[in-house]
Each structure stands twice: as C-alpha cells, then as structure tokens.
Design a protein around this motif. Structure first.
Motif, PDB file in Angstrom:
ATOM      1  N   SER A 307       1.358  -1.255  -0.123  1.00 51.71           N
ATOM      2  CA  SER A 307       0.024  -0.390   0.005  1.00 51.71           C
ATOM      3  C   SER A 307       0.527   1.480   0.425  1.00 51.71           C
ATOM      4  N   LEU A 506      -0.965  -2.208  -8.308  1.00 52.86           N
ATOM      5  CA  LEU A 506      -1.945  -2.380  -8.666  1.00 52.86           C
ATOM      6  C   LEU A 506      -3.142  -1.487  -7.189  1.00 52.86           C
ATOM      7  N   ASN A 507      -2.348  -1.961  -6.539  1.00 53.71           N
ATOM      8  CA  ASN A 507      -3.009  -0.685  -5.109  1.00 53.71           C
ATOM      9  C   ASN A 507      -2.226   0.576  -5.602  1.00 53.71           C
ATOM     10  N   LYS A 510      -5.511   2.009  -7.072  1.00 51.96           N
ATOM     11  CA  LYS A 510      -6.550   1.746  -6.584  1.00 51.96           C
ATOM     12  C   LYS A 510      -6.635   2.855  -5.739  1.00 51.96           C
ATOM     13  N   SER A 511      -5.628   3.766  -5.069  1.00 54.03           N
ATOM     14  CA  SER A 511      -5.427   4.598  -4.674  1.00 54.03           C
ATOM     15  C   SER A 511      -5.614   5.877  -6.108  1.00 54.03           C
ATOM     16  N   LEU A 513      -7.899   5.716  -8.412  1.00 49.90           N
ATOM     17  CA  LEU A 513      -9.324   5.860  -8.575  1.00 49.90           C
ATOM     18  C   LEU A 513      -9.340   5.680  -7.442  1.00 49.90           C
ATOM     19  N   ALA A 514      -9.491   5.840  -6.022  1.00 53.60           N
ATOM     20  CA  ALA A 514     -10.728   6.636  -4.965  1.00 53.60           C
ATOM     21  C   ALA A 514      -9.802   7.756  -4.947  1.00 53.60           C
ATOM     22  N   ILE A 594      -9.287  -4.584 -13.535  1.00 50.23           N
ATOM     23  CA  ILE A 594      -9.090  -2.981 -13.313  1.00 50.23           C
ATOM     24  C   ILE A 594     -10.027  -2.047 -14.315  1.00 50.23           C
ATOM     25  N   LEU A 597     -13.844  -2.703 -11.826  1.00 50.95           N
ATOM     26  CA  LEU A 597     -13.448  -2.067 -10.823  1.00 50.95           C
ATOM     27  C   LEU A 597     -13.804  -0.516 -10.906  1.00 50.95           C
ATOM     28  N   THR A 598     -13.299   0.128 -12.297  1.00 52.96           N
ATOM     29  CA  THR A 598     -13.113   1.472 -12.670  1.00 52.96           C
ATOM     30  C   THR A 598     -14.547   1.239 -13.109  1.00 52.96           C
ATOM     31  N   GLN A 601     -16.878   1.624  -9.940  1.00 53.48           N
ATOM     32  CA  GLN A 601     -16.410   2.323  -9.171  1.00 53.48           C
ATOM     33  C   GLN A 601     -17.201   4.098  -9.991  1.00 53.48           C
TER      34      GLN A 601
END
Length: 834
Positions: A307, A506-507, A510-511, A513-514, A594, A597-598, A601
């Motif tokens: 992370s 990958l993390n 995700k970070s 995208l968040a 990915i 997930l996109t 979200q």
C-alpha cells in the motif's frame, strides 16, 4: 277483508312501501316521474287488463279456452290479492292527502292575514315617498342659484391652489434641496413641469420655470456628485440613478458611470486575489509526475508492503490553500459582482421597462453594456482561478481541490440566474472540467513515474545479490536466478519481485481511483451534471487514466526489446522475463479486474466509444510475447557469445588430443540450468515429448557417416567432398526443418528450447567457418556428446538437440583435414569423467 286492509295499512308505514304503492298508481294512471302523463302508445289489445280497450268478456272467454282449472284458480287468487292491495293503497293515499289538505288550508288562511298587513304598510310607504318628493322639489327650487355659485367658487379655489403651488414651487424646491429631500423635489417638479411648459409664454410662469430649471440643475449636479462619491451605499446609488433618469439624464452615460464606479471596487477584489499569486511569479514548475518510489524492502519482494502512498507536494507559489483562495474569490468578487448585476438590472433594465422611459429602449442598451462588463471582469477572474489551480501539482489529497471547484461552480450558478444567457457560467464550467481533466493527467503522469521508479527498484534488486544463497531444494539445486552466470550469489526471488511489483501497481491504481472518485461524489454539485459526469467518467477516468496507463505499461515494456543491442544491451534478462510474466498476468486477469473496478466505481456509461477489454488484453499479450521472445534471444546470444569466442580463439588444426570436456561447455550447461530454474519460477513446465530410455547416451548418426568417411579417407580427393556434401544435403531433405527464431510459448520448456536452438545454431555457424585437424574433430565430438548428455532434458523434443549436434559434428567432419573420429566408448569415458 277489513283485517287484511288494516294489515296493509300498517305495512305502508315501511320506508319502501310508499314508493312501491305510488309507483303502481303512477303506472296505472300513466304518469312519469315528473308528474306528467307518459307519452306512450295505447294498447289496442282487448285482453290487456291495464289497457283502455279492455273487454272483460273476451278476457274471460280467452282464459276459459286457454287455461286449465288450476290456472284459473291461480289467476283468481292473484287478482284478489291485487284488488286488496289497491284498496289498501287507496286508503293510505286518502289518509296522507287528507292531512296535506288540512295543512294547505291553514297555510292559505295565514297568508291572507300576512298580505293584508303588508298592503297597509305599502300604502303608508307610498304616502311618505310622495311627501319626500314634494319637499325635495321645493328645496331644489330654492337653492338652484346658490348651487351654481358654489360650483364656480370651488373651481376658483382649485385653480388658486394650483397657482399657489406653482408660485411656491421654487421655495419648496430650495427647501427640499437644503434638507437633501431629492426625491420629493423631483416629484414636485415633475408635477408642475407640464403646466409650466404649457404656459411658458406668460412672463410670470416663465420666471417660475426659469427658477425651477436653475434649482433642478443644481439638484442634478449634487446627485451627480453623490453618484461619483465612492462612499455612497448601494441604496444611495440606486436612488441617485433613478432620480437622474427622471431628470432626463442620458441613460447610456449613467450606465457607463455606474459600471465604472462598480468596476473600481471589483478591481480591488481582483487585485487582492492576484496578490496571493504574484509573490512568486517565477517559481519553478513542479514536477507533474510526482510519486514516491518503492522502498528497498518492497522492491526486494516483501509481499506485505502493498500500500504505497503518493506524496503530496505543497504548492510553493501560494500562501493559502486552494479552498481559501476560492472562498475569498466567491465571498468578495463573485458576491460583489452579483450585487452589482442585481442593482444594475433593477435600475436600468427592470425599472426602465415601465413608464415613459420604456420608449427610449434603455433595457436593451443597458443589458448589452452589462454583458460586456461582466464578461470582461469574469475573464480576468477566471484567469486568476486557472493560474491558482495550475499550482495544485500534488497528487495526494484531492478533497480541497474538489471542494474548491464545487464552491466555485455553485457560486457561478447565482450569476447564471441573475444574468440569463451569459456565457460566464459555461466558461466557469469549462474551467472545472479542465481542472478535473488536468488532475487526471497528473495522476496518469504520477502512475507512469511510479511504474518506472518501481522498475528501477526491481533492476536494482536484481543487480544487488542477497547475502544468503537461495536454498537448493527451493531454487532447483542452487542455480543462479540472474541472467549472467558469472554471479554466484542468488539475487532476490523473481516471484516475490513480481508479486510485489504487481501488488504495488494495483494498489497505486486503486489509490488513484479513490482520489479521482472525489470528483463524482453525490454532494458535489457539478458531478451530477450530464456535461461533466458522463464525459469525465468515460473519457477522463476510464480512457485517459486507466486505459492510457495500461497501454503505457505495455508500450514501455516493449521498449526494453527495442533498446537492446546484439548483446542484450543493459537490460537484465531477468527483468525481461519478469515483465513478460507481468504483461501476461495483465492479459489473463488484471486488465479485466481494473476496468471492471473502474466501471463499478464511476458507473461508466459507454455512450461514447471506449477501448474494449479485448483490445487491451491483445496488446498486453503481444507485449508479453515480444518480451519473452526477446528474453530468449538475449539469453541465446549470451550463450552464443561464449560459444563463438571458444571456437574463434582456438587453433583447431594443431590442437592436442582431447582428454577433457572444455570448460566453456560446462559453463553452457550451468547457464542453461540457471536459466531453466529462472524461467521455472515464473512459468509452468509445459509439454514435452516422450524421451527414450537412453537419451543421455545416444550416439549421433553423423558418427557412422564419419566412419564411412574413414573407409574412403585414402581416396579423399577434392571431388570426394562433393559427394559427401551431396549425401548430407539429401539427408537434410528428409529431416524436419528447424525455425531458430520462432515465437515461443508461455511455458518453461518452450523458452529453454528456443535458447538452446539459438545457442547450438550459433555453434554450428561458427564451426562452419573453421578448419579442423584430427584432434580438433575429436574435441568437437567430446563437446557435443557432453552437451547431449545434459541439454536433452530441457527441450520439448530431444531429437532437436540431437539433430543440431549431429549437424555440428558433421560440419566439423566435412571441414576436417584428417577425419578420424574418436571411439564412442572413449568419448563416454571422457564426458563422464569431465
């Protein structure tokens, strides 16, 4: 009969009984609901008992003819019941009507008494009205002359009051001027202006008019001075403009003065905003792609450190954060601008649409000036906002930027409501969209930088060996994981490096995208707008960020293949292998995960064309294939280089009799074993053909041909090689063609087979360029048999190794000056001993 009649009378007290009784009677008499006789055709049947032409005799004769005795008895019983029922109904009606008749008689008697009293009162009223009329006529006759005099006097009094008002008007206006009652003065002058203008030819009225004009000129001058006064409040300005318009001041000039006065105040707000940016006009640009590098522990393959966080770079060019800057701009500049718009519209647009000013076309002129004024100031404000937004180069926390853009967008909606049709709100919306898009580009650049830094850390980890050697049982006999066989220390484990690299990327995605997801939060005003959300989620986040980063990973990976030279360049072969496996994992699962997930979200609606998952997977697989092919080529060239030097630096004609296997062949076997272990860490085994039981001791067919050459060695003339070459070429026609540089499959056996093919083909080509003596040929025999003992284990088909080694020995024999092969038993002893 009487008892039955009494019973029927009692039943008539029920609620439904009177209706039925009346209904039957009305039906009998032919009366409808309105009490009128129903207009229906009369029945001419003489047997119809309810008809007007009923004939009893015919009816009885018909019954006697058609009915039996029982039916006649039933008909009689029915008629008796009906007769009794009618008798009962008649008695009930008589009782009811009797009471009504009595009540009507009493009412008529009472009405007679009432009307008699009313007639007496009306006679009295008529007499009184006659007396009043007589007295009124007498009074009117007596006061007729005085009424005319009173009317004349009332008119003279009204005229005198108007004249008194006109004569007192200059004094009244001066008094209002002293008391600063400007509105009352203007109202008084407007009342008298028409009269003074009408009678201006009279000297007295002309003097009053001149005095009033002088006073009103002075009043207008004071109003202009008050209008130019910077300390005047908005209410005072509104009153001044309204009064000046009533005094016939030029509306266009008043609009310009009002806007000029407002602009001076708004300029102050803009200068305050610009002061927050101006202290550092030449500040160095901040690196867009700012992301932290993986720690050495994570780069070394620690699976727990998954992370990593992107660093937040503070803006070096501003003393306040972006939210404070936008708040100040909204609370000061935008609020003042909205107040100016509202006041201006109230004065020159809304108010001017009524009254005598409507004919002067003031609203259209005023609206055009307002649009230009707002557009110019808004453009300067937007320029400052964009400059401030561009300073936000950090890619850590987006909350302040998103909140600032949301507040900026909300306040501009107030301008849209006050000034419909203005392009200012749309320009502000474009700034929000550009800011979000630029933020996405910064995140893409940061992801790319993070990926390249991660690859740098992986290369360092591959180049820096561990102190402890990998266990022989876990690493396949302690073979080296690096691409070069010169290092004896085992570097970091490739699976750990791959897992760490893949997890960290990958993390990081995700970070990102968040962080970007904050732009589409429900409480953000612009996030729900169709012009923002659909395009931003689909083209901005999915395409420009996620898809672009995936393509960057594939393209940057392929560049490692393009930059390498003949000897493999500076790229470690292990990195090529690792990247090929990374791209293959992306093709099988990561890309789909990915993008799913996109889409989940950001609720991506694919209205506009987007890149399909299959296209990205195909690109990733092509990159993986190219990397793996290049890995095979690089590793094959490394081994080929050793074989080439070993062949080119030796005198094969004058060499001594072989007693051992050459060291380079042992090195080839060691490197091949090391590569096999290395590839096995990332790829599956693959499919091999069935091996024969004596693969390691298999002899070459070329040995027998060499023995055949020994038999005709005495007659070895220049023509003999022609026959031998012909025999060899015929033999090749029936052998399977070997494609040396063909694409390999994603498994260990295919990769090692490709490397061995390149190595042995290079060995063969080098042999073809040399001339051999007897012992040189025997040394090649020993070396090839040693390679045969070990290399057959690595390839998918052992016949491939046997064929290439057979070609090498055969080519050496063709180029041997004294082709005397070594006995196979001696070769086996040397190889087993060496």
């Amino acid at each position: 009969m009487d008892g039955e009649a009494d019973g029927l009378v009692q039943l008539s007290e029920d609620s439904g009984r009177p209706r039925r009784v009346h209904g039957m009677l009305k039906l009998y008499y032919g009366i409808n609901k309105e009490g009128k006789a129903a207009e229906q055709a009369e029945s001419l049947d003489p047997c119809d008992i309810n008809g007007a032409h009923f004939n009893p005799d015919l009816f009885l004769n018909k019954l006697r003819r058609e009915c039996s005795l029982a039916e006649l008895m039933d008909q009689e019983t029915c008629m008796v019941k009906q007769i009794r029922s009618l008798d009962s109904d008649m008695q009930t009606l008589v009782y009811e009507n009797y009471n009504k008749f009595i009540s009507a008689t009493d009412t008529i008697r009472k009405m007679k008494n009432d009307f008699k009293k009313m007639e007496d009162e009306m006679d009295c009223l008529s007499a009184n009205m006659s007396a009043i009329t007589e007295f009124s006529a007498r009074i009117s006759g007596t006061l007729q002359d005085q009424h005319e005099q009173i009317t004349k006097l009332s008119g003279v009094h009204t005229l005198l009051r108007k004249l008194q008002f006109l004569f007192e008007l200059p004094a009244r206006l001066n008094k209002c001027l002293e008391l600063q009652a400007y509105a009352q003065a203007v109202r008084s002058h407007r009342r008298a202006r028409c009269v003074l203008q009408q009678y201006s030819h009279l000297p007295s009225f002309k003097g009053i008019q001149d005095d009033c004009h002088a006073i009103m000129d002075k009043l207008a001058q004071e109003l202009r001075q008050k209008f130019r006064d910077g300390g005047s409040s908005a209410k005072d300005l509104s009153e001044c403009v309204e009064l000046l318009l009533q005094l016939d001041e030029p509306a266009e000039e008043l609009c310009d003065k009002f806007l000029s006065h407002a602009q001076s105040r708004l300029e102050t707000d803009l200068q305050g905003l610009e002061a927050e940016i101006r202290p550092y006009p030449s500040a160095p640009a901040v690196k867009d792609a700012s992301a932290p590098r993986l720690s050495s522990t994570a780069a070394a393959g620690s699976p727990t450190d998954n992370s990593p966080k992107m660093s937040t770079i503070p803006s070096p060019t501003s003393n306040t954060d972006i939210l404070e800057f936008i708040d100040r701009g909204c609370n000061e500049f935008v609020s003042s601008l909205c107040l100016v718009i509202a006041s201006y519209q109230e004065l020159f647009i809304n108010h001017a649409q009524t009254g005598e000013l409507a004919s002067k076309n003031i609203p259209q002129m005023a609206n055009g000036k307002l649009q230009a004024f707002v557009g110019d100031l808004a453009a300067r404000y937007f320029s400052l906002v964009e400059r401030r937004i561009q300073e936000e180069k950090g890619v850590g926390d987006n909350s302040l930027l998103v909140r600032a853009l949301d507040r900026f967008h909300r306040r501009l909606q107030a301008v849209a409501k006050l000034l419909p049709g203005s392009p200012v709100p749309n320009q502000g919306t474009e700034i929000v969209i550009r800011a979000a898009t630029e933020r996405v580009k910064q995140y893409l650049s940061a992801l790319q930088s993070f990926y390249m830094d991660s690859l740098t850390d992986v290369r360092q980890a591959l180049a820096t060996p561990r102190l402890s050697v990998v266990s022989a049982s876990g690493a396949g006999g302690g073979a080296l994981l690096g691409g070069s066989a010169s290092s004896r220390d085992a570097p970091n484990s490739l699976p750990e490096l791959l897992s760490s690299l893949s997890a960290s990327i990958l993390n990081q995605i995700k970070s990102v995208l968040a962080s970007v997801h904050l732009f589409t939060a429900k409480d953000i005003a612009f996030s729900n707008k169709p012009y923002f959300k659909g395009e931003f989620c689909s083209q901005g986040v999915r395409e420009s960020l996620v898809v672009s980063f995936i393509k960057f990973v594939c393209q940057s990976s392929r560049q490692f293949c393009e930059s390498a030279g003949d000897k493999g360049g500076s790229t470690p072969p292990a990195l090529l292998l690792l990247l090929s496996r990374l791209c293959l994992d992306y093709e099988t699962s990561t890309i789909s995960y990915i993008l799913t997930l996109t889409d989940e979200q950001f609720l991506v609606q694919h209205h506009s064309p987007v890149t399909p998952v299959t296209t990205l997977c195909t690109e990733a697989r092509e990159a993986a294939q190219k990397l793996l092919n290049h890995y095979v080529k690089v590793q094959g060239l490394i081994i080929s280089q050793m074989l080439r030097k070993s062949v080119e630096t030796r005198d094969w004609v004058n060499t001594i009799e072989p007693r051992n296997v050459r060291a380079v062949m042992k090195r080839v076997v060691e490197d091949t074993t090391s590569i096999d272990v290395q590839v096995g860490l990332l790829y599956e085994e693959g499919v091999r053909k069935a091996h024969s039981s004596d693969s390691s001791k298999r002899t070459f067919s070329v040995y027998s041909s060499s023995r055949q050459q020994a038999r005709y060695a005495a007659s070895y003339t220049p023509s003999a090689p022609m026959d031998t070459n012909l025999l060899s070429n015929i033999h090749k026609l029936f052998s399977e063609r070997i494609d040396i540089f063909s694409s390999v499959e994603f498994n260990k056996v295919s990769v090692i087979t490709g490397i061995i093919k390149i190595s042995l083909k290079t060995f063969l080509e080098c042999v073809r360029l040399r001339t051999f003596g007897r012992y040189g040929l025997q040394q090649i025999q020993v070396d090839c048999h040693y390679l045969q003992m070990y290399l057959w284990r690595f390839v998918s088909d052992e016949n491939l190794v046997h064929f290439l080694l057979d070609e090498i020995v055969g080519s050496s024999a063709h180029r041997c000056l004294d082709p005397a092969p070594m006995e196979q038993s001696v070769i086996e002893v040397i190889c087993e001993r060496g």
